[in-house]
Design a protein around this motif. Sequence first.
Motif, short mmCIF file in Angstrom:
data_model
loop_
_atom_site.label_atom_id
_atom_site.label_comp_id
_atom_site.label_asym_id
_atom_site.label_seq_id
_atom_site.Cartn_x
_atom_site.Cartn_y
_atom_site.Cartn_z
N VAL A 1 72.53 -37.85 64.16
CA VAL A 1 73.91 -37.17 64.68
C VAL A 1 74.55 -36.19 63.79
O VAL A 1 74.38 -36.51 62.47
N PRO A 2 75.04 -35.18 64.27
CA PRO A 2 75.83 -34.30 63.13
C PRO A 2 76.84 -34.77 62.48
O PRO A 2 77.69 -35.58 63.06
N VAL A 3 77.31 -34.46 61.26
CA VAL A 3 78.50 -34.93 60.48
C VAL A 3 79.27 -33.70 60.33
O VAL A 3 78.95 -32.83 59.54
N ASP A 4 80.38 -33.52 61.01
CA ASP A 4 81.33 -32.32 61.11
C ASP A 4 82.23 -32.28 59.90
O ASP A 4 82.80 -33.41 59.44
N LEU A 5 81.92 -31.37 58.93
CA LEU A 5 82.71 -30.93 57.92
C LEU A 5 83.49 -29.92 58.04
O LEU A 5 83.57 -29.15 58.91
N ASP A 6 84.73 -29.86 57.15
CA ASP A 6 85.71 -28.79 57.43
C ASP A 6 85.38 -27.38 56.84
O ASP A 6 83.98 -27.69 56.29
N GLN A 7 85.66 -26.40 57.12
CA GLN A 7 85.34 -25.10 56.78
C GLN A 7 85.18 -25.11 55.08
O GLN A 7 84.48 -24.48 54.72
N GLU A 8 86.03 -25.65 54.41
CA GLU A 8 85.92 -25.63 53.24
C GLU A 8 84.69 -26.35 52.38
O GLU A 8 84.49 -25.98 51.15
N PHE A 9 84.16 -27.10 53.40
CA PHE A 9 82.89 -27.51 52.64
C PHE A 9 81.39 -26.94 53.48
O PHE A 9 80.58 -27.40 52.91
N GLN A 10 81.57 -25.74 53.97
CA GLN A 10 80.52 -24.95 54.38
C GLN A 10 80.34 -23.69 53.55
O GLN A 10 81.10 -22.85 53.61
N PHE A 11 79.33 -23.94 52.83
CA PHE A 11 79.00 -22.70 51.87
C PHE A 11 77.79 -21.82 52.18
O PHE A 11 78.15 -20.72 51.63
N HIS A 12 77.11 -22.28 53.08
CA HIS A 12 75.87 -21.41 53.60
C HIS A 12 75.71 -21.42 55.09
O HIS A 12 76.09 -22.46 55.52
N SER A 13 74.95 -20.42 55.64
CA SER A 13 74.79 -20.44 56.86
C SER A 13 73.69 -21.55 57.37
O SER A 13 72.81 -21.88 56.56
N ILE A 14 73.97 -22.22 58.31
CA ILE A 14 72.97 -23.28 58.81
C ILE A 14 72.54 -22.93 60.00
O ILE A 14 73.19 -22.74 60.91
N PHE A 15 71.01 -23.04 60.10
CA PHE A 15 70.74 -22.84 61.70
C PHE A 15 69.89 -24.33 62.13
O PHE A 15 69.13 -25.01 61.33
N VAL A 16 70.41 -24.40 63.27
CA VAL A 16 69.72 -25.75 63.70
C VAL A 16 69.12 -25.39 64.92
O VAL A 16 69.45 -24.66 66.06
N CYS A 17 67.60 -25.73 65.12
CA CYS A 17 66.62 -25.36 66.28
C CYS A 17 67.38 -26.04 67.47
O CYS A 17 67.41 -27.24 67.72
N PRO A 18 67.31 -25.17 68.71
CA PRO A 18 68.08 -25.61 70.04
C PRO A 18 66.84 -26.47 70.46
O PRO A 18 67.29 -27.01 71.45
N VAL A 19 65.72 -26.37 70.26
CA VAL A 19 64.69 -27.24 71.01
C VAL A 19 64.47 -28.62 70.14
O VAL A 19 64.81 -29.58 70.67
N SER A 20 64.17 -28.65 69.01
CA SER A 20 64.02 -29.83 68.33
C SER A 20 65.26 -30.49 67.76
O SER A 20 65.10 -31.89 67.41
N ARG A 21 66.20 -29.67 67.75
CA ARG A 21 67.74 -30.18 67.23
C ARG A 21 67.58 -30.42 65.78
O ARG A 21 68.34 -31.11 65.02
N ASP A 22 66.43 -29.84 65.04
CA ASP A 22 66.46 -30.29 63.39
C ASP A 22 67.13 -29.11 62.68
O ASP A 22 67.11 -27.77 63.29
N GLN A 23 67.60 -29.46 61.66
CA GLN A 23 68.07 -28.32 60.86
C GLN A 23 67.05 -27.49 60.10
O GLN A 23 66.08 -28.28 59.52
N ALA A 24 66.99 -26.15 60.14
CA ALA A 24 66.18 -25.36 59.50
C ALA A 24 66.01 -25.49 57.93
O ALA A 24 66.85 -26.09 57.29
N SER A 25 64.87 -25.70 57.19
CA SER A 25 64.59 -25.74 55.90
C SER A 25 63.50 -24.99 55.49
O SER A 25 62.97 -24.04 56.17
N GLU A 26 63.18 -24.91 54.25
CA GLU A 26 62.16 -24.13 53.61
C GLU A 26 60.84 -24.49 54.12
O GLU A 26 59.96 -23.56 54.32
#
Length: 382
Positions: A308-333
């Motif tokens: 499940v996603p853990v929603d954090l406030d804007q102050e803790f979001q330092f970088h853009s994050i992409f989550v795949c709409p198909v697998s629901r996985d967060q993008a990584s290297e």
Amino acid sequence: MELNTIKDAFDRVTKKQKVSSSKSQETIEHVTQEIERALSRIQSGTSQPDCNSILGELKTKLKEMVPLGQLEATQKELNLAMTKYTKLLEKQFNPDISKSYRNVDFDFHTVNQIVASHLYREGMFDIGDCFVNESHEEPVIDKKTHFLEMYQILESMKSRDLGPALKWATANHEKLQQNGSDIELKLHRLQFMEILKLGHRDEALKYMRTYISPFSNHFPEIQKLMACLLWAGKLESSPYTELLSPTHWAKLAHELAQQFCNLLGESYQSPLSVMVAAGVEALPTLLKLANVMMGKKQEWLSMKQLPVPVDLDQEFQFHSIFVCPVSRDQASEENPPMLMSCGHVLCKQSITKLSKNNSTRPFKCPYCPTEVEVGQCRQLHF
């Protein structure tokens, strides 16, 4: 976490405590007054039978006056409210947070270095030295030296001494300009106003020619300072009184600390403080998840990604994050976002599955009728 519920319960306890305290105090004062009156009568030299009579009257008055039943009821209401409040705290603030984390092989050397750096960053140099000695770590000399310099500059600014700050800004002139910072000019402006505030117009003009005129690309600012010269000795009644505001010192000290950390390649906020604050915000979600996964302990311990996603406030979001709409996985290297020829974006692993691991086999985009080939997909960089 519903903090309003906790606040309301706390307010109820506080209110009942005040009522109970007030009634108890009032009763104690009445009892004290009656006892003092009885003592005064006894000390007036009456005979033994009269003393017994006075004490008997006092006993009768106290029985009639002290509303013990009412006091007990008030105390009982307070105790009940306290009990409910304690249970609510235990429910909302789970005392056992150990189940929300898993055993991880930490590099204790790295953790100790982070803690030591945090202590030095916060200006707790003696505690930092003590921690380094007791943890048998190599001293973080570079960071300690840099942050010690920063705090010495800030302490000097608190004493209205801009000398160390100006010396630092001059030494880092090129780097500050590359970062687009005008803090050096702001420091000189503050020093100029301090000189002018004392009524030393000639000295202020000399200071401007020497230190401020090189900042010719800030002409409107220089123009304003030049106009201040006309009001030497009466700046408080000039149109430029805003430049005398004490808040400039605090704002400039804050900005200097930011620029100082920036030149060191450090974030202004302590990474350890940010991590702890983010963890506290995420803790309720992690505790709920741990309760749900209670029967699947092995799966919980081996899980590499939270379900499940853990929603954090804007102050803790330092970088853009992409989550795949198909697998629901967060993008990584290893699984980067890929732009398809139709303009939609999926993660690389999802594209591999859709193409059945065939780079030449076309597949249909899940979001539009376009046929896409793996070779036409391009990696996106946020």
